[in-house]
Design a protein around this motif. Structure first.
Motif, PDB file in Angstrom:
ATOM      1  N   MET A   1      -7.312  12.508  -3.501  1.00 43.84           N
ATOM      2  CA  MET A   1      -7.549  13.255  -2.272  1.00 43.84           C
ATOM      3  C   MET A   1      -9.038  13.289  -1.942  1.00 43.84           C
ATOM      4  SD  MET A   1      -6.356  15.342   0.098  1.00 43.84           S
ATOM      5  CE  MET A   1      -6.979  16.595   1.146  1.00 43.84           C
ATOM      6  N   LEU A   2      -9.870  13.739  -2.882  1.00 43.64           N
ATOM      7  CA  LEU A   2     -11.302  13.823  -2.649  1.00 43.64           C
ATOM      8  C   LEU A   2     -11.907  12.440  -2.407  1.00 43.64           C
ATOM      9  CD1 LEU A   2     -13.891  15.499  -2.539  1.00 43.64           C
ATOM     10  CD2 LEU A   2     -14.057  15.245  -5.023  1.00 43.64           C
ATOM     11  N   SER A   3     -11.436  11.455  -3.151  1.00 43.68           N
ATOM     12  CA  SER A   3     -11.975  10.104  -2.992  1.00 43.68           C
ATOM     13  C   SER A   3     -11.625   9.530  -1.614  1.00 43.68           C
ATOM     14  CB  SER A   3     -11.486   9.176  -4.104  1.00 43.68           C
ATOM     15  OG  SER A   3     -10.091   9.074  -4.092  1.00 43.68           O
ATOM     16  N   SER A   4     -10.459   9.844  -1.083  1.00 43.70           N
ATOM     17  CA  SER A   4     -10.098   9.331   0.251  1.00 43.70           C
ATOM     18  C   SER A   4     -10.924  10.002   1.349  1.00 43.70           C
ATOM     19  CB  SER A   4      -8.598   9.504   0.517  1.00 43.70           C
ATOM     20  OG  SER A   4      -8.254  10.858   0.603  1.00 43.70           O
ATOM     21  N   VAL A   5     -11.233  11.289   1.176  1.00 44.66           N
ATOM     22  CA  VAL A   5     -12.087  11.989   2.145  1.00 44.66           C
ATOM     23  C   VAL A   5     -13.497  11.398   2.115  1.00 44.66           C
ATOM     24  CG1 VAL A   5     -13.168  14.198   2.697  1.00 44.66           C
ATOM     25  CG2 VAL A   5     -10.748  14.118   2.098  1.00 44.66           C
ATOM     26  N   LEU A   6     -14.025  11.179   0.913  1.00 46.58           N
ATOM     27  CA  LEU A   6     -15.354  10.586   0.792  1.00 46.58           C
ATOM     28  C   LEU A   6     -15.385   9.160   1.339  1.00 46.58           C
ATOM     29  CD1 LEU A   6     -16.746  11.844  -2.618  1.00 46.58           C
ATOM     30  CD2 LEU A   6     -17.606  12.311  -0.340  1.00 46.58           C
ATOM     31  N   ALA A   7     -14.328   8.399   1.122  1.00 50.58           N
ATOM     32  CA  ALA A   7     -14.256   7.038   1.661  1.00 50.58           C
ATOM     33  C   ALA A   7     -14.328   7.067   3.189  1.00 50.58           C
ATOM     34  CB  ALA A   7     -12.984   6.350   1.193  1.00 50.58           C
ATOM     35  N   LYS A   8     -13.658   8.023   3.799  1.00 49.69           N
ATOM     36  CA  LYS A   8     -13.709   8.154   5.260  1.00 49.69           C
ATOM     37  C   LYS A   8     -15.099   8.578   5.735  1.00 49.69           C
ATOM     38  CE  LYS A   8      -8.828   8.931   5.687  1.00 49.69           C
ATOM     39  NZ  LYS A   8      -7.733   9.838   5.863  1.00 49.69           N
ATOM     40  N   LEU A   9     -15.762   9.431   4.979  1.00 51.72           N
ATOM     41  CA  LEU A   9     -17.119   9.838   5.335  1.00 51.72           C
ATOM     42  C   LEU A   9     -18.093   8.665   5.240  1.00 51.72           C
ATOM     43  CD1 LEU A   9     -17.400  13.363   3.687  1.00 51.72           C
ATOM     44  CD2 LEU A   9     -17.341  12.822   6.126  1.00 51.72           C
ATOM     45  N   PHE A  10     -17.962   7.866   4.192  1.00 56.31           N
ATOM     46  CA  PHE A  10     -18.792   6.668   4.078  1.00 56.31           C
ATOM     47  C   PHE A  10     -18.543   5.736   5.263  1.00 56.31           C
ATOM     48  CE2 PHE A  10     -19.380   7.593  -0.516  1.00 56.31           C
ATOM     49  CZ  PHE A  10     -20.736   7.337  -0.611  1.00 56.31           C
ATOM     50  N   TYR A  11     -17.274   5.523   5.609  1.00 58.73           N
ATOM     51  CA  TYR A  11     -16.924   4.654   6.732  1.00 58.73           C
ATOM     52  C   TYR A  11     -17.534   5.180   8.032  1.00 58.73           C
ATOM     53  CZ  TYR A  11     -14.148   2.080  10.121  1.00 58.73           C
ATOM     54  OH  TYR A  11     -13.767   1.291  11.181  1.00 58.73           O
ATOM     55  N   PHE A  12     -17.449   6.484   8.247  1.00 59.38           N
ATOM     56  CA  PHE A  12     -18.015   7.098   9.448  1.00 59.38           C
ATOM     57  C   PHE A  12     -19.528   6.885   9.496  1.00 59.38           C
ATOM     58  CE2 PHE A  12     -19.717  10.923  11.649  1.00 59.38           C
ATOM     59  CZ  PHE A  12     -19.193  10.664  12.908  1.00 59.38           C
ATOM     60  N   TYR A  13     -20.191   7.002   8.370  1.00 57.48           N
ATOM     61  CA  TYR A  13     -21.633   6.804   8.327  1.00 57.48           C
ATOM     62  C   TYR A  13     -21.991   5.341   8.591  1.00 57.48           C
ATOM     63  CZ  TYR A  13     -26.360   8.275   7.239  1.00 57.48           C
ATOM     64  OH  TYR A  13     -27.692   8.596   7.324  1.00 57.48           O
ATOM     65  N   TYR A  14     -21.171   4.414   8.057  1.00 54.59           N
ATOM     66  CA  TYR A  14     -21.380   2.996   8.380  1.00 54.59           C
ATOM     67  C   TYR A  14     -21.315   2.788   9.893  1.00 54.59           C
ATOM     68  CZ  TYR A  14     -20.405   1.665   3.498  1.00 54.59           C
ATOM     69  OH  TYR A  14     -20.432   1.523   2.141  1.00 54.59           O
ATOM     70  N   LEU A  15     -20.325   3.386  10.504  1.00 49.59           N
ATOM     71  CA  LEU A  15     -20.171   3.245  11.961  1.00 49.59           C
ATOM     72  C   LEU A  15     -21.382   3.799  12.702  1.00 49.59           C
ATOM     73  CD1 LEU A  15     -16.425   4.119  12.625  1.00 49.59           C
ATOM     74  CD2 LEU A  15     -17.518   1.884  12.685  1.00 49.59           C
ATOM     75  N   LEU A  16     -21.889   4.927  12.281  1.00 51.28           N
ATOM     76  CA  LEU A  16     -23.069   5.501  12.917  1.00 51.28           C
ATOM     77  C   LEU A  16     -24.280   4.578  12.789  1.00 51.28           C
ATOM     78  CD1 LEU A  16     -22.860   9.301  12.011  1.00 51.28           C
ATOM     79  CD2 LEU A  16     -22.393   8.207  14.211  1.00 51.28           C
ATOM     80  N   ILE A  17     -24.442   3.951  11.634  1.00 50.96           N
ATOM     81  CA  ILE A  17     -25.553   3.017  11.451  1.00 50.96           C
ATOM     82  C   ILE A  17     -25.390   1.818  12.385  1.00 50.96           C
ATOM     83  CG2 ILE A  17     -26.654   1.383   9.855  1.00 50.96           C
ATOM     84  CD1 ILE A  17     -26.095   3.416   7.609  1.00 50.96           C
ATOM     85  N   ILE A  18     -24.176   1.290  12.486  1.00 50.14           N
ATOM     86  CA  ILE A  18     -23.913   0.145  13.365  1.00 50.14           C
ATOM     87  C   ILE A  18     -24.159   0.527  14.822  1.00 50.14           C
ATOM     88  CG2 ILE A  18     -22.152  -1.470  14.176  1.00 50.14           C
ATOM     89  CD1 ILE A  18     -23.084  -2.005  11.299  1.00 50.14           C
ATOM     90  N   ILE A  19     -23.709   1.696  15.227  1.00 55.51           N
ATOM     91  CA  ILE A  19     -23.948   2.165  16.601  1.00 55.51           C
ATOM     92  C   ILE A  19     -25.442   2.298  16.848  1.00 55.51           C
ATOM     93  CG2 ILE A  19     -23.699   4.151  18.143  1.00 55.51           C
ATOM     94  CD1 ILE A  19     -20.887   4.537  16.876  1.00 55.51           C
TER      95      ILE A  19
END
Length: 88
Positions: A1-19
């Motif tokens: 559960m915690l690892s999936s939430v963190l994985a989504k947060l990492f993905y969101f941060y990747y998207l912010l960097i790309i934007i």
């Protein structure tokens, strides 16, 4: 559960960097207006770490986002691997 939430947060941060990268290609952006100021306030502190170490090539090409994404992927692998190893 915690690892999936963190994985989504990492993905969101990747998207912010790309934007943030794509937005630098638009010369007339007012970085003080929203949502640009918000994106900049979230992403730039992390990118500034690498900008201080690696200056732009030729004064123009900033490779700090590439280095930041690589380091973020390494951190993601280590953190999520450890959490999954613990069963979290």
């Amino acid at each position: 559960m915690l690892s999936s939430v963190l994985a989504k947060l990492f993905y969101f941060y990747y998207l912010l960097i790309i934007i943030r990268i794509f937005l630098t290609w638009i010369p007339n952006i007012d970085w003080q207006s929203q949502p640009f100021a918000w994106i900049r306030s979230i992403v730039d502190p992390f990118l500034n770490i690498f900008r201080g170490i690696i200056p732009p090539i030729g004064g123009v090409l900033d490779i700090s986002p590439i280095i930041a994404i690589i380091l973020l992927q390494i951190m993601q692998g280590l953190i999520l691997g450890a959490l999954q190893g613990l069963g979290l």
